[in-house]
Scaffold this active site. Structure first.
Site, mmCIF file in Angstrom:
data_model
loop_
_atom_site.group_PDB
_atom_site.id
_atom_site.type_symbol
_atom_site.label_atom_id
_atom_site.label_comp_id
_atom_site.label_asym_id
_atom_site.label_seq_id
_atom_site.Cartn_x
_atom_site.Cartn_y
_atom_site.Cartn_z
ATOM 1 N N TRP A 188 0.785 -1.621 0.192
ATOM 2 C CA TRP A 188 0.326 -0.559 0.299
ATOM 3 C C TRP A 188 0.827 0.958 -0.136
ATOM 4 O O TRP A 188 1.869 1.219 0.743
ATOM 5 C CB TRP A 188 -0.934 -0.090 1.294
ATOM 6 N N GLU A 229 -2.748 -3.268 -2.733
ATOM 7 C CA GLU A 229 -4.046 -2.392 -1.573
ATOM 8 C C GLU A 229 -3.778 -1.056 -2.246
ATOM 9 O O GLU A 229 -4.161 -0.104 -2.535
ATOM 10 C CB GLU A 229 -3.721 -2.421 -0.039
ATOM 11 N N LYS A 231 -7.124 2.944 -2.877
ATOM 12 C CA LYS A 231 -7.574 3.574 -1.991
ATOM 13 C C LYS A 231 -8.310 4.543 -2.283
ATOM 14 O O LYS A 231 -7.615 4.392 -3.422
ATOM 15 C CB LYS A 231 -6.257 3.849 -0.918
ATOM 16 N N ASP A 262 -9.486 -3.345 1.226
ATOM 17 C CA ASP A 262 -9.692 -2.718 2.970
ATOM 18 C C ASP A 262 -11.083 -1.780 3.195
ATOM 19 O O ASP A 262 -11.881 -1.450 2.286
ATOM 20 C CB ASP A 262 -8.884 -1.165 2.762
ATOM 21 N N HIS A 265 -11.874 1.754 2.363
ATOM 22 C CA HIS A 265 -10.874 2.116 1.848
ATOM 23 C C HIS A 265 -12.168 2.102 0.427
ATOM 24 O O HIS A 265 -12.227 2.525 -0.489
ATOM 25 C CB HIS A 265 -9.685 1.563 1.045
ATOM 26 N N HIS A 289 -8.411 -6.340 3.973
ATOM 27 C CA HIS A 289 -8.101 -6.000 5.821
ATOM 28 C C HIS A 289 -9.593 -5.125 5.904
ATOM 29 O O HIS A 289 -10.147 -4.823 5.519
ATOM 30 C CB HIS A 289 -7.491 -4.308 5.167
ATOM 31 N N ASP A 299 -10.265 3.671 10.595
ATOM 32 C CA ASP A 299 -9.544 2.842 11.585
ATOM 33 C C ASP A 299 -10.446 2.233 13.229
ATOM 34 O O ASP A 299 -9.551 2.574 13.475
ATOM 35 C CB ASP A 299 -8.044 2.979 11.242
ATOM 36 N N ASP A 329 -7.074 -4.736 10.166
ATOM 37 C CA ASP A 329 -6.188 -3.761 9.830
ATOM 38 C C ASP A 329 -7.211 -2.031 10.220
ATOM 39 O O ASP A 329 -7.853 -1.235 10.195
ATOM 40 C CB ASP A 329 -6.289 -3.423 8.538
HETATM 41 C C1 RNT Z 1 -3.837 2.613 4.943
HETATM 42 C C2 RNT Z 1 -3.990 1.018 4.561
HETATM 43 C C3 RNT Z 1 -2.727 0.434 5.274
HETATM 44 C C4 RNT Z 1 -2.776 0.497 6.928
HETATM 45 C C5 RNT Z 1 -1.112 -0.202 7.345
HETATM 46 C C6 RNT Z 1 -0.480 0.309 8.384
HETATM 47 O O1 RNT Z 1 -4.661 3.477 5.126
HETATM 48 O O2 RNT Z 1 -5.146 0.707 4.947
HETATM 49 O O3 RNT Z 1 -3.248 -0.589 5.076
HETATM 50 O O4 RNT Z 1 -3.082 0.952 7.608
HETATM 51 O O5 RNT Z 1 -0.483 -0.651 6.060
HETATM 52 ZN ZN ZN Z 2 -5.978 -1.345 5.030
#
Ligand code: RNT
Ligand code: ZN
Length: 422
Positions: A188, A229, A231, A262, A265, A289, A299, A329
């Protein structure tokens, strides 16, 4: 809780589920073998273990809260992780970031990291019989101060970060070989733009080329697997993120990589559950995630929400458990950090259990027959089935505290261990 009470309640619950054609014992066996990867970064507010570790991770990651007891070094972090695992039923792994080196030999910058720099973690994981996952850290570093890494217009900076990615895949492969279970290496990057960019294609072209170079070396899939990953936006990259969902979905299909979804995201009302059957028709595997966004990608600690349940249902209904990697995560510094891990892990495990004891065959039969009334009625009635009794039995079998009893262990640990850290 009295074990006899748990067993009696379970026997009654198991009969009720059996009437619907569901075998609870099979569900518990599956659950027991489903790994959940715990994020090391929940234990120290994403600070890391590098000598220069600052406090603010950068890259748009925001940790809020000042609960006392943060782990200050590798020993404390491992002790906290072991405590969290001891209170969570099922099977855990630990997810490391490259900014958490703990090993032998002189310290190295991110582009020169080697497996030896993580030997402390590998030895520990071997002792505990758990697997490790790994993440290159494209933030919290002077060369990422602008928020740009693999898309950086300066080729020298880009080279540095490509070298970091290459180094991390080798480390992941070494971890997987040492521990006998494939290490998921997830990329990421924070790269994006606060305001509307004039050039959206340049950074994406550079990202594609950088990734191709990071992934140039073949890795043994039995030892390590690559994930990317996407976002939607971040703090400081509100208007544009180079590694968007469209970019990485196309990249993952074109290059046979695992896609990381995630839960925080995407647009606030856009869930990831519906994406699984779409992307797994094209990709071998996915990484999830597991996170909880409140109004944004905040988060928060994962709880047993409808959103989480829907993701678990899709994983189980699609038969995707062997093809999906589950990694937590989130990072919350406003509550006890070990409890945060336990709450998240137990919630995800409960969500999976709910999905595993669903009378799937019956629901599908109704659907195939066009009996949508019956399908909706059954789905609603399932919500009051005696799941708690099955969950308690799972905790008993896994030898972890039932109900809320695990919190007494947390309170003791907080007083005896965490509060003594200054
Ligand atoms: C960030 C991503 C990533 C981080 C971690 C720490 O938006 O979600 O995965 O949270 O790698
Ligand atoms: Zn993540």
């Amino acid at each position: 809780m009295n074990p006899t009470t748990i067993k009696t309640a379970y026997a009654a619950a198991r009969d009720r589920y059996a009437e619907m054609g569901v075998e609870c014992d099979d569900a518990l066996d599956t659950l027991s073998a489903t790994p959940i990867s715990l994020q090391c970064w929940q234990g120290d507010d994403v600070r890391g273990l590098e000598t220069a570790s600052a406090g603010d991770p950068g890259g748009g990651l925001q940790v809020t809260g000042s609960h006392p007891g943060r782990a200050r070094n590798a020993e404390e972090l491992r002790r906290d992780l072991a405590m969290a695992m001891a209170l969570s039923p099922g099977c855990q792994r630990v997810n490391l970031h490259a900014c958490y080196p703990d090993g032998v030999g002189p310290a190295a910058d991110r582009d020169a990291l080697e497996p030896a720099h993580f030997q402390g973690w590998i030895d520990w994981a071997k002792r505990l019989g758990i697997g490790l996952d790994f993440n290159p850290t494209f933030f919290a570093h002077s060369k990422a101060a602008s928020g740009l890494t693999l898309t950086h217009p300066d080729p020298a900076v880009r080279e540095f970060w490509i070298a970091h990615g290459v180094a991390c895949r080798r480390i992941g492969q070494a971890m997987g070989r040492a521990l006998g279970t494939p290490c998921v290496v997830n990329v990421w990057i924070p790269d994006g733009s606060k305001d509307s960019p004039a050039d959206r294609s340049g950074p994406r072209e550079r990202l594609r080329d950088s990734l191709d170079r990071v992934f140039a070396e073949a890795i043994d899939p039995a030892a390590a697997r690559d994930a990317v990953e996407p976002k939607l936006f971040g703090i400081g990259s509100e208007s544009y993120v180079a590694g968007s969902y469209d970019f990485y979905l196309a990249y993952a299909v074109a290059r046979h990589k695992m896609l990381c979804l995630d839960m925080g995201h995407f647009h606030p009302t856009e869930g990831i559950a519906d994406k699984l059957s779409a992307v797994l028709g094209w990709l071998d595997e996915a990484l999830i995630h597991v996170s909880r966004g409140v109004r944004w990608d905040s988060d928060h600690v994962v709880v047993l929400s409808d959103e989480l349940r829907t993701v678990a249902e899709e994983i189980v209904r699609g038969g995707y458990l062997p093809r999906v990697h589950l990694a937590m995560d989130y990072f919350d510094a406003s509550i006890n950090r070990v409890a945060a891990w336990v709450i998240g892990a137990r919630s995800l495990t409960k969500a999976l259990l709910m999905a595993l004891v669903e009378p799937a065959a019956e629901l599908r039969r109704m659907e195939a027959d066009g009996d949508f009334t019956g399908r909706l009625a059954l789905m609603e009635d399932l919500k009051t089935m005696p799941l708690g009794a099955v969950w308690d039995e799972f905790c008993r079998r896994e030898d972890v505290p039932t109900g809320n009893l695990w919190m007494s262990d947390i309170r003791r640990y907080e007083t005896d261990v965490q509060m003594k850290r200054t």
